[in-house]
Design a protein around this motif. Sequence first.
Motif: not given
Length: 200
Positions: A32-49
């Motif tokens: 029922s939840h096939p795609s991510p909807t919660i924004p997740v960040t990494s302050p010490d590594c950088g943006p997604d990817g």
Amino acid sequence: MLRYVEAAASWLFASAKAHDAKAFTKGPAFTSHPSPTIPVTSPDCGPDGATLSPEHMHGGQGKFPELQWEAVQGVGQWLLVSEDPDAPLPTPICHGIYLGIDKDKLSVTNDDFKQQDPKSTRLTGGFYYGANRRGNIYIPPRPLLNHGIHRYFFDIIALNEPLAEAFVASKPTREQVAKEIDGKVIAWGRWTGRCERKWE
């Protein structure tokens, strides 16, 4: 000698990557939840990817990336799963699985992943670790030499109710957790780190 073996294996399994279809979040619990909807960040590594630094990899300090995510209405507990879908194996390698994360906790740092007691799976962050591929707390990224860039998924999953305390503390496997959360997932988000090892 090991470097030659790794390089040969990378050549043989050059196309054995991108097992996204068998990722943890592709299981029945996420129908029922096939795609991510919660924004997740990494302050010490950088943006997604972002590219993971040596301090976050095996051979360096092996630090767990700092993660932050947004609150979700109705969450009873959080679950965190880390895996490599690009390993030359039939299914992604589970690098870490963490259960019993308090509903009010919206971030983790490397300091949260220290073992409090050798006889317990409870960590300093107040949550517990499950069984990864090696049975330890966390496997830092170590892509096969010359196998190209590997992605490392860090999935934060919102559950509508807490998992049983006995189950959370029992060091369950990826498969056991996947079965236990069926019908409990209300949302999830992902941060992805990337890295590779080259013959230099």
